[in-house]
Write an enzyme that holds these catalytic residues in place. Structure first.
Site, PDB file in Angstrom:
ATOM      1  N   PRO A   2       0.802  -1.203   0.000  1.00  0.00           N
ATOM      2  CA  PRO A   2       0.000   0.000   0.000  1.00  0.00           C
ATOM      3  C   PRO A   2       0.842   1.262   0.000  1.00  0.00           C
ATOM      4  O   PRO A   2       1.788   1.408   0.763  1.00  0.00           O
ATOM      5  CB  PRO A   2      -0.781  -0.104   1.306  1.00  0.00           C
ATOM      6  CG  PRO A   2      -0.306  -1.324   1.994  1.00  0.00           C
ATOM      7  CD  PRO A   2       0.953  -1.719   1.355  1.00  0.00           C
ATOM      8  N   GLU A   3       0.465   2.146  -0.874  1.00  0.00           N
ATOM      9  CA  GLU A   3       1.021   3.499  -0.897  1.00  0.00           C
ATOM     10  C   GLU A   3      -0.103   4.428  -0.454  1.00  0.00           C
ATOM     11  O   GLU A   3      -1.125   3.950   0.023  1.00  0.00           O
ATOM     12  CB  GLU A   3       1.528   3.823  -2.305  1.00  0.00           C
ATOM     13  CG  GLU A   3       2.500   2.760  -2.824  1.00  0.00           C
ATOM     14  CD  GLU A   3       2.980   2.993  -4.245  1.00  0.00           C
ATOM     15  OE1 GLU A   3       3.105   4.157  -4.653  1.00  0.00           O
ATOM     16  OE2 GLU A   3       3.217   2.007  -4.953  1.00  0.00           O
ATOM     17  N   LYS A  52       2.283   6.528   4.767  1.00  0.00           N
ATOM     18  CA  LYS A  52       1.721   5.201   4.543  1.00  0.00           C
ATOM     19  C   LYS A  52       1.398   4.527   5.866  1.00  0.00           C
ATOM     20  O   LYS A  52       1.173   3.315   5.920  1.00  0.00           O
ATOM     21  CB  LYS A  52       2.703   4.337   3.745  1.00  0.00           C
ATOM     22  CG  LYS A  52       3.097   4.954   2.402  1.00  0.00           C
ATOM     23  CD  LYS A  52       4.164   4.130   1.715  1.00  0.00           C
ATOM     24  CE  LYS A  52       4.856   4.918   0.620  1.00  0.00           C
ATOM     25  NZ  LYS A  52       6.047   4.228   0.088  1.00  0.00           N
ATOM     26  N   ARG A 278      14.627  -0.692  -7.183  1.00  0.00           N
ATOM     27  CA  ARG A 278      13.241  -1.075  -7.464  1.00  0.00           C
ATOM     28  C   ARG A 278      13.011  -1.201  -8.959  1.00  0.00           C
ATOM     29  O   ARG A 278      13.635  -0.495  -9.753  1.00  0.00           O
ATOM     30  CB  ARG A 278      12.272  -0.009  -6.924  1.00  0.00           C
ATOM     31  CG  ARG A 278      12.603   0.518  -5.549  1.00  0.00           C
ATOM     32  CD  ARG A 278      12.542  -0.528  -4.467  1.00  0.00           C
ATOM     33  NE  ARG A 278      11.202  -1.042  -4.289  1.00  0.00           N
ATOM     34  CZ  ARG A 278      10.267  -0.480  -3.540  1.00  0.00           C
ATOM     35  NH1 ARG A 278      10.537   0.613  -2.864  1.00  0.00           N
ATOM     36  NH2 ARG A 278       9.072  -1.015  -3.441  1.00  0.00           N
TER      37      ARG A 278
END
Length: 288
Positions: A2-3, A52, A278
DNA sequence: TGCCCCCTGCAG
DNA sequence: CTGCAGGGGGCA
C-alpha cells in the site's frame, strides 16, 4: 503493497466501521507483528493516515500505529446480524462483499485479531514486514517511523521539493520521490506513474530538476494520487479494502507493470529497468 | 546514498 | 530452481 491511495482507502473504510467502539479483545497470532501492550478495553477515538502509516487514537492516552508495508491488509468482518425467527438465528448480510472473507478469516496470513462489539478486524500480512504497535500518544511524535516523515505528498510545496532535489544533486528523481523524508506517501507504483504524468525520466539527477519540473511534478502527484484514491487504490496481488474488495486503479496505470507493452500515449514499448533498488518503468519518448 | 536484509509465495 | 514483489531500517 500500500502506498498513499491504498492506505487512505483503508483509513476511510475503517472510520466507517470501528470508530467509537471499545476493543473487547486482542489476539496476537504472530509475535513479530505486534509490539506493546494489548489495548484491551480501550475505545477507538479517531483514525488518520500519516504517509503510509495508520494512526488510531485510543482512550487512556494510547495510540495504535499500524504499517502495512508490502502485503498488509486490514479486513473488517461485521458480526452477522442475528434475529430470532423461523426457529433459529439467521444471517442478514447476504450479498455483502465480505462474504468471501467470512469464510476465509482468519486466513493463514492473519497475524493480529481485534475483537470489537460490532465485528472483528483482521490484520493480515503474508510477508511479515508490517507491524502493529501500541504506544503512549505523547510518544507518537518520537516514534522512529513517524519522526522520519517529510511533508505529505498531497500538501508539498514547490520550494521544499526543489530544495531537497538541490540538496541531493546526485540522487535520481525516482529515489528522491521514494524517500519518505523528502516526500511522504509515494511508493514504487505511484512514483513511476507520477514521473510519466510529469514527462520526467526516473533517472534524472536531482541537480537537473528545475523549478518548472517541480511544478509539473506537483501537479502530477495530485492528479495521480487523487485518481488512485478515487479508484480505491491499486490491487496487484494482496491489497484489499477493509470491505475485502480489490482496488481498481490497476486498470488505469500508464507505466507500472507495463514493461514491453506499448505506451498508452505514443505506442513506444515501455522500458523496464532497475533504479533505486526497485523495478522502474518509463517511456523513453514521452519522458525526458 | 546505494545495497542488503527482513519474509513468503508466485511466475518463469 | 532463480528472481522478483506495493516498504523501509541499518549498514557501509
Amino acid at each position: 503493497m500500500p502506498e498513499l491511495p491504498e492506505v487512505e482507502t483503508v483509513v476511510r473504510g475503517l472510520k466507517k466501521h470501528i470508530i467509537g467502539q471499545a476493543i473487547k479483545d486482542v489476539e496476537v497470532l504472530n509475535k513479530k507483528s505486534f509490539k506493546g501492550t494489548k489495548p484491551k478495553g480501550l475505545k477507538i477515538k479517531s483514525i488518520i493516515r500519516r504517509g503510509k502509516g495508520i494512526v488510531i487514537e485510543l482512550s487512556k492516552d494510547k495510540t495504535l500505529l499500524i504499517h502495512l508495508k508490502m502485503t498488509g491488509q486490514l479486513i473488517w468482518i461485521p458480526t452477522p446480524l442475528r434475529r430470532k425467527g423461523y426457529g433459529g438465528l439467521r444471517r442478514l448480510n447476504l450479498g455483502h462483499p465480505t462474504d468471501d472473507f467470512n469464510r476465509e478469516m482468519p486466513s493463514s496470513h492473519t497475524r493480529v485479531i481485534f475483537k470489537l462489539p460490532k465485528g472483528t478486524l483482521y490484520f493480515n500480512d503474508q510477508r511479515l514486514f508490517g507491524w502493529v504497535k501500541v504506544l503512549p500518544t505523547k510518544e507518537l511524535k518520537n516514534d522512529p517511523f513517524i519522526k522520519k516523515l517529510g511533508p505529505e505528498a498531497l500538501n508539498i510545496s514547490t520550494a521544499h521539493l526543489l530544495s531537497r532535489c538541490q540538496k541531493r544533486p546526485q540522487s535520481s528523481i525516482k529515489a528522491l520521490l521514494l524517500d519518505q523524508s523528502v516526500i511522504t506517501g509515494l511508493g514504487n507504483i505511484y512514483s513511476d506513474e507520477v514521473l510519466f504524468e510529469a514527462g520526467i525520466r526516473p533517472t534524472r539527477k536531482g541537480k537537473t530538476i528545475t523549478k518548472h519540473d517541480i511544478e509539473k511534478l506537483i501537479k502530477a502527484i495530485k492528479k495521480v494520487l487523487e485518481k488512485g484514491i478515487k479508484y480505491s487504490g491499486t490491487s496487484i496481488v494482496n491489497y484489499k479494502t477493509p470491505e475485502g474488495s480489490p482496488g481498481r486503479m490497476q486498470n488505469y496505470l500508464k507505466v507500472y507493470s507495463r514493461g514491453g507493452l506499448p505506451c498508452r500515449r505514443c505506442k513506444t514499448s515501455i522500458t523496464k529497468t532497475r533504479l533505486a533498488g526497485r523495478g522502474t518503468h518509463y517511456c523513453r519518448i514521452c519522458q525526458t
